[in-house]
Design a protein around this motif. Structure first.
Motif, short mmCIF file in Angstrom:
data_model
loop_
_atom_site.label_atom_id
_atom_site.label_comp_id
_atom_site.label_asym_id
_atom_site.label_seq_id
_atom_site.Cartn_x
_atom_site.Cartn_y
_atom_site.Cartn_z
N ARG A 54 22.21 75.14 33.01
CA ARG A 54 21.66 74.96 34.35
C ARG A 54 22.70 74.93 35.47
N GLN A 105 12.93 72.07 18.34
CA GLN A 105 13.38 72.82 19.52
C GLN A 105 13.09 74.31 19.35
N PHE A 155 7.43 77.92 24.69
CA PHE A 155 8.24 77.38 25.78
C PHE A 155 9.55 78.16 25.89
N SER A 156 10.14 78.13 27.08
CA SER A 156 11.45 78.75 27.24
C SER A 156 12.51 77.90 26.56
N ASN A 159 15.17 76.64 27.90
CA ASN A 159 15.50 75.51 28.78
C ASN A 159 14.46 74.40 28.69
N GLN A 160 13.17 74.78 28.68
CA GLN A 160 12.10 73.78 28.58
C GLN A 160 12.18 73.02 27.25
N ALA A 161 12.35 73.77 26.17
CA ALA A 161 12.41 73.15 24.84
C ALA A 161 13.60 72.19 24.73
N THR A 162 14.73 72.59 25.30
CA THR A 162 15.92 71.74 25.26
C THR A 162 15.70 70.45 26.04
N LEU A 163 15.08 70.55 27.21
CA LEU A 163 14.83 69.38 28.04
C LEU A 163 13.85 68.42 27.37
N ILE A 164 12.77 68.95 26.81
CA ILE A 164 11.78 68.12 26.12
C ILE A 164 12.43 67.39 24.95
N ASN A 184 1.12 72.24 27.81
CA ASN A 184 2.06 71.86 28.87
C ASN A 184 3.18 71.00 28.29
N ALA A 185 4.22 70.85 29.08
CA ALA A 185 5.43 70.16 28.61
C ALA A 185 5.18 68.68 28.34
#
Length: 442
Positions: A185, A272, A281-282, A284-289, A340-341
């Motif tokens: 990011r 992940q 999920f992208s 980035n989304q998977a990593t954040l979750i 959704n996330a």
């Protein structure tokens, strides 16, 4: 007792507590770095798999990278035997220093290995060698560090303190995930990460491992080891003694480990990729979750450990045994269809809460089963065998079944493994009341 004598005694107790705390911190810090180095491979494989295994689909590249990761697990029993035996014969401190030095070499080798485009098939070959070195190191690290912290922790609060063993495991993973988020990011583009940015975490890990070696050279040896130094040296760290005299405890250790090991690699690492490949999920989304869920999971470990000090080890382990056996399949199905996330995060956290019943105290329970002369070997070797056979192949099996169109079969596999552990928890003794560590101290 005179005031002077009382003052001397108080100072000695204070110094002893400081030494204990400093040693626990030193051992734990080294464990964080070891797990960071080891788990960074799986976390960053989503970026470097193409560099070593060009061509094919994303799933095929990840599958090849997962196969090399599994190779690192194959050698873990050998590392657990060699370093665990060293810990039981020469001391925990010597063995812990050796393991972190080997991890440093493995991580630096991965950071410096040229890609397939530069040196051809030699690239994945060097990657395999580096991963074998990491696996040997981690095989010895896991059992020896758990033994060290179990012996250093105060009686009556051992569950709480040893719960931090799993905190170090998760913290190592979180450091790697945090670094990935920063690189994703703030610092690098996706193409830069795939071309050269993936080398950064391994270079950092190699340098940090050298720092951990410095810390571990200053930690104290445990009283439990020093009390038993004078017994027969031929029995210390002996596999024959372990399997011949303590075969029942070894079987219990195997049973304890089966379900939790597979669940750990499923819920902390594979999810992940599952959210990227299946849920949609992208990266980035998977990593954040995953990162946010793991932060909360990390704080659950000493809490569950404290709970085991109050109600016993078995009730806490049963939380995982029952939940892992009967809730894994619905949880994985629900996560695969998450829209959704927030829903995906809640399901991730639910899976990790179930896992906490195992991960928070399994090291302690195993340590409480074995005497000091074979404790590091008894804690580490059976676990390393399970990890090698089942943990190291978890991600590979999940991706293989997905590639074959039978992804659901993997969910039932995880549940079945948890069922094996559930039976073990029911049959084995309550170690809070029958701890060998406490018996040796009396």
């Amino acid at each position: 007792m005179s005031s002077t004598t009382r003052t001397i005694a108080l100072n000695r107790n204070r110094d002893a507590r400081r030494t204990r705390l400093r040693s626990i911190i030193g051992g734990s810090a080294g464990n964080v770095i070891e797990w960071y180095d080891f788990l960074a491979y799986s976390i960053f494989s989503i970026y470097f798999s193409k560099a070593f295994f060009p061509g094919g689909s994303q799933t095929a590249q990840l599958l090849n990278a997962a196969a090399v990761a599994a190779v690192g697990y194959i050698v873990r029993p050998l590392g657990s035997w060699a370093i665990g035996a060293l810990a039981d014969r020469r001391g925990r401190r010597v063995a812990l220093s050796l393991s972190v030095a080997m991890m440093s070499l493995g991580s630096l080798a991965i950071a410096l290995t040229p890609t397939y485009a530069t040196i051809g098939v030699a690239a994945p070959a060097v990657l395999v060698i580096a991963r074998l070195l990491q696996g040997f190191s981690m095989g010895g690290e896991a059992g020896t560090s758990a033994t060290y912290l179990s012996e250093m922790a105060p009686a009556g609060r051992r569950g709480f303190f040893v719960g931090f063993v799993q905190v170090t495991v998760v913290l190592g993973q979180l450091v790697a995930l945090a670094l990935m988020l920063v690189l994703q990011r703030l610092l690098l583009s996706p193409s830069q990460l795939e071309q050269w940015g993936w080398r950064i975490p391994f270079a950092i890990g190699g340098v940090l491992a050298v720092f951990a070696l410095f810390l571990r050279r200053g930690i104290a040896e445990t009283d439990a080891f020093e009390r038993h130094e004078v017994t027969s040296a031929t029995e210390h760290g002996s596999v024959l003694v372990l399997l011949g005299r303590y075969w029942r405890q070894t079987l219990w250790t195997l049973g304890i480990s089966v379900g939790g090991t597979v669940a750990f690699y499923t819920f902390t690492i594979y999810l992940q990729k599952y959210m990227v490949n299946t849920t949609g999920f992208s990266r980035n989304q998977a990593t954040l979750i995953t990162t946010i869920a793991l932060v909360i999971y990390m704080f659950l470990q000493p809490l569950f450990g404290w709970l085991s000090d109050v109600v016993g080890r078995r009730p806490v382990m049963l939380l995982f045994g029952i939940g892992g056996t009967f809730l894994t399949v619905p949880l994985m199905h629900a996560l695969g269809h998450a829209q959704n996330a927030l829903v995906a995060f809640a399901l991730n956290l639910a899976a990790l809460a179930i896992l906490s019943g195992f991960s928070s105290i399994h090291w302690l329970v195993k340590s409480e089963l074995f005497p000091a002369k074979v404790r590091a070997l008894g804690v580490g070797l059976p676990f390393a065998v399970v990890t090698s056979v089942m943990g190291g192949t978890t991600e590979f099996l999940a991706l293989r079944l997905k590639s074959a169109g039978h992804e659901t079969w993997f969910f039932y596999y995880v549940s079945a493994c948890a069922g094996v552990s559930l039976i073990t928890y029911i049959l084995m003794p309550e170690t809070r009341h029958q701890s060998v560590i406490d018996a040796e101290a009396n």
